[in-house]
Design an enzyme around this catalytic site. Structure first.
Site, mmCIF file in Angstrom:
data_model
loop_
_atom_site.group_PDB
_atom_site.id
_atom_site.type_symbol
_atom_site.label_atom_id
_atom_site.label_comp_id
_atom_site.label_asym_id
_atom_site.label_seq_id
_atom_site.Cartn_x
_atom_site.Cartn_y
_atom_site.Cartn_z
ATOM 1 N N ARG A 149 20.540 23.502 59.499
ATOM 2 C CA ARG A 149 21.632 23.296 60.585
ATOM 3 C C ARG A 149 22.612 24.587 60.742
ATOM 4 O O ARG A 149 22.769 25.059 61.768
ATOM 5 C CB ARG A 149 22.550 21.897 60.288
ATOM 6 N N THR A 150 23.187 24.880 59.474
ATOM 7 C CA THR A 150 23.944 25.991 59.468
ATOM 8 C C THR A 150 23.509 27.146 60.225
ATOM 9 O O THR A 150 24.172 27.824 60.863
ATOM 10 C CB THR A 150 24.407 26.251 57.958
ATOM 11 N N ARG B 23 25.572 32.909 53.442
ATOM 12 C CA ARG B 23 25.248 31.574 52.536
ATOM 13 C C ARG B 23 24.688 32.069 51.296
ATOM 14 O O ARG B 23 23.826 33.234 51.120
ATOM 15 C CB ARG B 23 24.334 30.743 53.197
ATOM 16 N N HIS C 278 32.600 25.010 52.205
ATOM 17 C CA HIS C 278 31.494 25.264 53.357
ATOM 18 C C HIS C 278 32.705 25.169 54.474
ATOM 19 O O HIS C 278 32.543 24.168 55.149
ATOM 20 C CB HIS C 278 30.789 24.006 53.264
ATOM 21 N N LYS D 114 13.852 43.436 45.543
ATOM 22 C CA LYS D 114 13.508 44.697 44.462
ATOM 23 C C LYS D 114 14.641 45.010 43.583
ATOM 24 O O LYS D 114 14.752 46.005 42.910
ATOM 25 C CB LYS D 114 13.053 45.828 45.494
HETATM 26 N N1 CP Z 1 25.015 20.726 56.455
HETATM 27 C C1 CP Z 1 24.334 22.043 56.114
HETATM 28 O O1 CP Z 1 24.917 23.037 55.377
HETATM 29 O O2 CP Z 1 23.034 21.713 56.441
HETATM 30 P P1 CP Z 1 22.047 23.127 56.155
HETATM 31 O O3 CP Z 1 22.021 23.126 54.533
HETATM 32 O O4 CP Z 1 20.606 22.738 56.570
HETATM 33 O O5 CP Z 1 22.535 24.257 56.672
#
Ligand code: CP
Length: 311
Positions: A45-46, A95, A123, A74
């Protein structure tokens, strides 16, 4: 980087921006810009909603979803990777499995970094879409009973959400097994900020009857060092449709997703299940974040819509 940096006014401003993008997702506000998405941890999603947001705003996207396909495999350091990508992109969405990695990245480049989740820490973009979802379904963010259920220890989404809600006089109910209780640092934060909270371990029809928002979370297998412990707690709470009978009419079930077993499929049919719409709201919230970070104001976004209507 963290939602704790946002004032109440800034949060409400961001929700207004998201509302604009829900009314008109496709714009040319970021024509000519390049958005880099660097995902050192898996995501559906993110990453895809940030990339969709960039595409719908006219930007181009570069990046990776698997660091094994990059020179970090590497031995290239995070610092060097970020400095390299800064040569190509106007904004970096990152991320990382290490807490604080996006903060560190922001210290080695002048290109803006958006934290798309760092370890068990924060998050913040998820929280923007959670707040937008709560606001849309409840008509307010003020004075709500928010029940957080499941992995409150490792779940970064609940950590960010409780920090954001400090402006809105919530009452939190933390429902978690002993091993996955809300960490002490967040309970101290609640006490310092005057946020009411109650801790439970029981998860039943009765214990969730007073919820306005029932925020379910996945037990985060990837954060456990002891997989035996994961096996012990992984299915401890499962929400089933029959548990919803005593819940408030306007109660809504949120989940950052992905789910594993914690919401049974029969719940999907309930009008109280909101998690798929919640994920859709992520597109609008992330369009708002990209524009805000790149210096495009709510006034410009509103003007853009009015001008488009006039054509
Ligand atoms: N909610 C969320 O962070 O989903 P993903 O890990 O799929 O990005």
């Amino acid at each position: 980087m963290t939602i704790a940096e946002y004032s109440k006014e800034k949060i409400l401003y961001m929700l207004e921006l998201a509302k604009e993008f829900e009314a008109k997702p496709n714009r040319h506000l970021l024509d000519g810009k390049v958005v880099a998405t660097l995902f050192f941890e898996p995501s559906t999603r993110t990453r895809l909603s940030f990339e969709t947001a960039a595409n719908r705003l006219g930007a181009r996207v570069i990046g990776f979803s698997d660091p094994k396909a990059t020179s970090s495999s590497k031995g290239e350091t995070l610092k060097d990777t970020v400095k390299m990508v800064s040569n190509y992109a106007d904004i970096i969405v990152m991320r990382h499995y290490l807490e604080g990695a996006p903060r560190y990245a922001s210290e080695v480049t002048s290109v803006p970094i958006v934290n798309a989740g760092d370890g068990s820490n924060q998050h913040p973009s998820q929280t923007m879409l959670d707040l937008y979802s709560i606001y849309k379904t409840q008509g307010t963010l003020d004075g709500l009973n928010i029940f957080l259920v499941g992995d409150l220890k490792y779940g970064r989404t609940v950590h960010s959400l409780l920090m954001a809600m400090r402006h809105f006089n919530p009452t939190f109910h933390f429902i978690a097994p002993e091993e996955l209780r809300m960490p002490e640092e967040y309970k101290i934060y609640c006490r310092q900020q005057g946020i009411r909270y109650v801790e439970h371990s029981e998860f039943s029809e009765e214990s969730i009857a007073g919820a306005d928002i029932l925020y379910m979370t996945r037990v985060q297998r990837e954060r456990f060092t002891d997989l035996m412990e994961y096996e012990r707690v992984k299915n401890v709470y499962i929400l089933r449709a029959k548990m919803l009978e005593k819940t408030r009419p306007n109660m809504r079930i949120l989940h950052p997703l992905p789910r594993v077993n914690e919401i049974a499929y029969d719940v999907d049919e309930s009008p109280k299940a909101y998690y798929f719409q919640q994920a859709r709201n992520g597109l609008y919230a992330r369009e708002a974040i990209l524009c805000d970070v790149l210096g495009i104001s709510l006034d410009e976004v509103r003007r853009d819509r009015v001008e488009a209507q006039g054509k």
